[in-house]
Design an enzyme around this catalytic site. Structure first.
Site, PDB file in Angstrom:
ATOM      1  N   PHE A  11       0.816  -1.214   0.000  1.00  0.00           N
ATOM      2  CA  PHE A  11       0.000   0.000   0.000  1.00  0.00           C
ATOM      3  C   PHE A  11       0.852   1.267   0.000  1.00  0.00           C
ATOM      4  CE2 PHE A  11      -2.358   2.836   3.206  1.00  0.00           C
ATOM      5  CZ  PHE A  11      -2.932   3.614   2.213  1.00  0.00           C
ATOM      6  N   ASP A  31       9.855  -6.910  -3.565  1.00  0.00           N
ATOM      7  CA  ASP A  31       8.698  -7.349  -2.786  1.00  0.00           C
ATOM      8  C   ASP A  31       8.465  -8.830  -3.081  1.00  0.00           C
ATOM      9  OD1 ASP A  31       5.930  -7.748  -1.831  1.00  0.00           O
ATOM     10  OD2 ASP A  31       5.885  -5.562  -1.669  1.00  0.00           O
ATOM     11  N   LEU A  33       5.743 -10.502  -2.470  1.00  0.00           N
ATOM     12  CA  LEU A  33       4.308 -10.760  -2.618  1.00  0.00           C
ATOM     13  C   LEU A  33       3.818 -11.774  -1.589  1.00  0.00           C
ATOM     14  CD1 LEU A  33       3.830 -10.778  -6.514  1.00  0.00           C
ATOM     15  CD2 LEU A  33       3.880  -8.856  -4.915  1.00  0.00           C
ATOM     16  N   GLY A  40      -3.623 -10.217  -5.089  1.00  0.00           N
ATOM     17  CA  GLY A  40      -4.213  -9.553  -6.236  1.00  0.00           C
ATOM     18  C   GLY A  40      -4.107  -8.045  -6.139  1.00  0.00           C
ATOM     19  N   ILE A  64      13.871  -9.201   1.518  1.00  0.00           N
ATOM     20  CA  ILE A  64      14.992  -8.536   2.176  1.00  0.00           C
ATOM     21  C   ILE A  64      15.642  -9.441   3.221  1.00  0.00           C
ATOM     22  CG2 ILE A  64      14.081  -6.233   1.767  1.00  0.00           C
ATOM     23  CD1 ILE A  64      13.135  -6.230   4.727  1.00  0.00           C
ATOM     24  N   ALA A  87       7.711  -4.775   5.503  1.00  0.00           N
ATOM     25  CA  ALA A  87       7.539  -5.193   6.900  1.00  0.00           C
ATOM     26  C   ALA A  87       6.475  -6.273   6.975  1.00  0.00           C
ATOM     27  CB  ALA A  87       7.112  -4.010   7.773  1.00  0.00           C
ATOM     28  N   TYR A 153       5.226  -6.766  17.206  1.00  0.00           N
ATOM     29  CA  TYR A 153       5.367  -5.862  16.063  1.00  0.00           C
ATOM     30  C   TYR A 153       5.958  -4.526  16.498  1.00  0.00           C
ATOM     31  CZ  TYR A 153       4.002  -2.516  12.444  1.00  0.00           C
ATOM     32  OH  TYR A 153       4.010  -1.508  11.506  1.00  0.00           O
ATOM     33  N   LYS A 157       9.633  -2.672  15.486  1.00  0.00           N
ATOM     34  CA  LYS A 157       9.738  -1.338  14.909  1.00  0.00           C
ATOM     35  C   LYS A 157      10.640  -0.432  15.753  1.00  0.00           C
ATOM     36  CE  LYS A 157       7.438  -1.423  11.088  1.00  0.00           C
ATOM     37  NZ  LYS A 157       8.126  -1.121   9.803  1.00  0.00           N
TER      38      LYS A 157
END
Length: 327
Positions: A11, A31, A33, A40, A64, A87, A153, A157
């Protein structure tokens, strides 16, 4: 400039990529995916970016977490600037499986920082999160607020921020961490509150609120986030720093649901379910630091942003809505 966008099929990453291409940069997207949500949507993001500038857009299917892939990217494409958006997202899912966010958000970040140092990258922009704050001792959060994450999470970060700061201090690698506050807008992840509320309302179903609905969120429109990132191409301010990127306002989840109902014209009332573990009770950003350092000025109020998103959703319902409903 040759710019690497990690997570560039997602996004935020795809919106940053679009803006970079519009500004004439060469963009390399990496990426894997990951099917955390329907791929999609990510495939669509790739096609949109490639269509906008096929000669300056390169997509690499890779992770990564793989050191060889990362090294090859920096070698082959002469990377000069990095926007690190990749992430494993999700506060709630990180409670269920903390190993995956640790591998991607921490080990993956280290692979990138090492390669950035080796290749004299001009700047490394790290996507962080308001989840680093955790419990609210006061609101709005400024960057001096204690960081006590409530989820794995959030821990990853905050750890990533420390690594970026340290690499600035010991390797002179210019890094900046941007603490995003609940970003939303067109092509957003389908498992976010605004998407779920919109999807359900347009299907004639009631939005589901977890908890009492009085928890608040600072929702940040994607265009404001993109402008904050691109500002870092133009200035050398903020090296080694972390800064909030929010909207300066917040809204209760109950009021958000009511607004989505009104915008969609749905004849429904919200329903309530048990609160979710590890969710913060309140978020609210003080963006004074970003305003001072990068002239950040968020322009989209949550009510205006929701109206835009609902309009976009209805225009793109043919392809987007089935993916949301299936996720």
């Amino acid at each position: 400039m040759n710019v690497l966008v990690t997570g560039g099929a997602g996004f935020i990453g795809s919106h940053i990529t679009n803006a970079l291409l519009e500004n004439g940069h060469e963009v390399i997207v990496v990426d894997p995916l990951d099917p955390y949500y329907d791929v999609g949507i990510k495939d669509r993001n790739i096609k949109l970016c490639r269509k906008s500038s096929p000669e300056r857009y390169t997509y690499v299917d890779g992770s990564i977490t793989d050191e060889d892939t990362v090294d090859r990217l920096f070698d082959e494409y002469n990377v000069e600037f990095v926007f690190h958006e990749a992430a494993q997202a999700g506060v709630r899912t990180s409670v269920e499986n903390p190993h995956k966010p640790h591998e991607i958000n921490t080990t993956g970040l280290l692979n990138l920082l090492e390669a950035a140092v080796d290749h004299d990258v001009r700047r490394f922009v790290n996507a962080s999160s308001s989840s680093v704050y955790g419990h609210d001792e006061y609101l709005p959060y400024d960057e001096d607020h204690p960081t006590t994450p409530r989820s794995p999470y959030g821990v990853t970060k905050r750890t990533a921020e420390h690594y970026c700061r340290v690499y600035t201090e010991i390797h002179d690698l210019p890094t900046v961490s941007l603490r995003y506050f609940t970003v939303y807008g067109p092509r957003m992840r389908p498992n976010m509150a605004i998407t779920n509320f919109t999807s359900r309302c347009l299907a004639g179903e009631p939005p589901v609120i977890y908890g009492d609905g009085q928890q608040t969120r600072d929702f940040t429109y994607i265009d404001d986030v993109v402008r904050a990132n691109l500002a870092l191409l133009e200035t050398d301010a903020a090296d080694g720093e972390a800064m909030n990127i929010g909207s300066t306002g917040n809204i209760t989840i109950e009021a958000l649901a009511d607004h989505v109902i009104a915008e969609t014209g749905a004849d429904v009332e919200p329903v309530y379910d048990d609160a979710k573990e590890a969710d913060a009770r309140h978020t609210h950003a003080d963006v004074s630091k970003a305003r001072e350092l990068i002239d950040y000025d968020p322009t989209t109020d949550i009510r205006d942003g929701v109206s835009r998103f609902v309009d976009w959703y209805e225009d793109n319902r043919e392809w987007y809505a089935p993916l949301v409903r299936a996720s």
